[in-house]
Design an enzyme around this catalytic site. Structure first.
Site, PDB file in Angstrom:
ATOM      1  N   HIS A  95       0.852  -1.193   0.000  1.00 35.47           N
ATOM      2  CA  HIS A  95       0.000   0.000   0.000  1.00 35.47           C
ATOM      3  C   HIS A  95       0.891   1.247   0.000  1.00 35.47           C
ATOM      4  O   HIS A  95       1.934   1.273   0.650  1.00 35.47           O
ATOM      5  CB  HIS A  95      -0.917  -0.010   1.237  1.00 35.47           C
ATOM      6  CG  HIS A  95      -1.983   1.041   1.138  1.00 35.47           C
ATOM      7  ND1 HIS A  95      -1.720   2.363   1.394  1.00 35.47           N
ATOM      8  CD2 HIS A  95      -3.289   0.977   0.775  1.00 35.47           C
ATOM      9  CE1 HIS A  95      -2.833   3.066   1.203  1.00 35.47           C
ATOM     10  NE2 HIS A  95      -3.796   2.237   0.824  1.00 35.47           N
ATOM     11  N   GLU A 167      -3.990   1.891  -7.357  1.00 38.10           N
ATOM     12  CA  GLU A 167      -4.376   3.006  -6.494  1.00 38.10           C
ATOM     13  C   GLU A 167      -3.444   4.189  -6.755  1.00 38.10           C
ATOM     14  O   GLU A 167      -2.356   4.279  -6.162  1.00 38.10           O
ATOM     15  CB  GLU A 167      -4.238   2.602  -5.030  1.00 38.10           C
ATOM     16  CG  GLU A 167      -5.149   1.466  -4.617  1.00 38.10           C
ATOM     17  CD  GLU A 167      -5.450   1.561  -3.134  1.00 38.10           C
ATOM     18  OE1 GLU A 167      -6.624   1.730  -2.804  1.00 38.10           O
ATOM     19  OE2 GLU A 167      -4.515   1.497  -2.317  1.00 38.10           O
TER      20      GLU A 167
HETATM   21  P1  PGA Z   1      -9.485   6.139   0.190  1.00 35.69           P
HETATM   22  O1  PGA Z   1      -8.323   5.067   0.443  1.00 35.69           O
HETATM   23  O2  PGA Z   1     -10.652   5.389  -0.381  1.00 35.69           O
HETATM   24  O3  PGA Z   1      -9.768   6.733   1.548  1.00 35.69           O
HETATM   25  O4  PGA Z   1      -8.940   7.137  -0.779  1.00 35.69           O
HETATM   26  C1  PGA Z   1      -8.105   4.005  -0.452  1.00 35.69           C
HETATM   27  C2  PGA Z   1      -6.955   3.166   0.013  1.00 35.69           C
HETATM   28  O5  PGA Z   1      -5.992   3.714   0.561  1.00 35.69           O
HETATM   29  O6  PGA Z   1      -6.955   1.942  -0.142  1.00 35.69           O
END
Ligand code: PGA
Length: 250
Positions: A95, A167
């Protein structure tokens, strides 16, 4: 069609009681769609056991937010994949908040994936570019490098246990989500990469979008080609929002 997958990443939020209540409401929402959508939640480490006690069936998959790059030893504060297996079904790895705040490199991410697979945990590998990388036109190159390094020693036979979450760092926690078009562009590049890497097995690897996903924009991502689901941060802390996203995925 690939079964959709909606995963809530609670990050460092919730008290014990909040966590149990949120797990119960997430399990209810998952039951409403009757197994037609896979649903996962990633509570903080201390709540994994209490949460596992209130989730009685397979309607909800329980995940850790991270695991260690080694199996045991003098690593204060770390939790190994083998300690998590038996409690969890899967773990997030790589992440961007781990990469940013804990200096996790692609090489560390690769070792964590090895540990998770060895411990029989499924893996959600998170990849994504920063604002600067997108503005300089290197977003695809960055994601490609993250995949190459993280999956260096990954055995194609384990492909069914892998999910990739795209992401973009600039969309995480900012309220500025990517567009369905952005998500689909990168997911298609990732799909092509998986095809080269795993051949026919690539169809078993799901690709999720994450970054300010919520109940209002979920449908646009779920309609985007090569996007098989969502990794949801803050909206997964609201039972109503998370429930609506699960229903949208049906
Ligand atoms: P968010 O986070 O939906 O609050 O932007 C997504 C994530 O970090 O997996």
């Amino acid at each position: 069609m690939t079964k959709r997958y909606i995963v809530g990443n609670w990050k460092m939020n919730t008290t014990h009681d909040d966590a149990v209540a949120l797990a119960e409401s997430s399990a209810d929402a998952a039951m409403q769609v009757n197994g037609s959508v896979d649903v996962g939640i990633c509570p903080p480490f201390p709540w994994l056991v209490p949460v596992s006690h209130v989730v009685f069936d397979d309607s909800l998959r329980i995940g850790a937010q991270d695991c260690a790059a080694t199996d045991e030893g003098a690593y204060t504060g770390d939790v190994s994949a083998s300690m998590l297996s038996g409690i969890c079904d899967f773990t997030l790895i790589g992440h961007s908040e781990r990469r940013l705040h804990h200096g996790e490199t692609d090489a560390v991410v690769q070792k964590k994936i090895e540990q998770a697979i060895k411990a029989r945990l499924d893996v959600i590998l998170c990849v994504g570019e920063t604002t600067g990388e997108r503005e300089s036109g290197s977003a695809e190159r960055v994601v490609q490098r993250q995949l190459d390094d993280a999956l260096l020693s990954f055995d194609g036979d384990d492909a069914p246990r892998l999910t990739i979450a795209y992401e973009p760092v600039w969309a995480i926690g900012t309220g500025i989500a990517a567009t369905g078009h952005d998500a689909s562009g990168m997911a298609t590049m990732i799909r092509e990469d998986l095809k080269r890497r795993f051949g026919f097995l690539n169809g078993t690897v799901r690709i999720l979008y994450g970054g300010s996903a919520n109940e209002r924009n979920a449908a646009s991502f779920l309609a985007a080609s090569n996007v098989d689901g969502l990794l949801v941060g803050s909206a997964s802390l609201s039972p109503e929002s998370f429930g609506a996203m699960i229903v949208a995925a049906k």
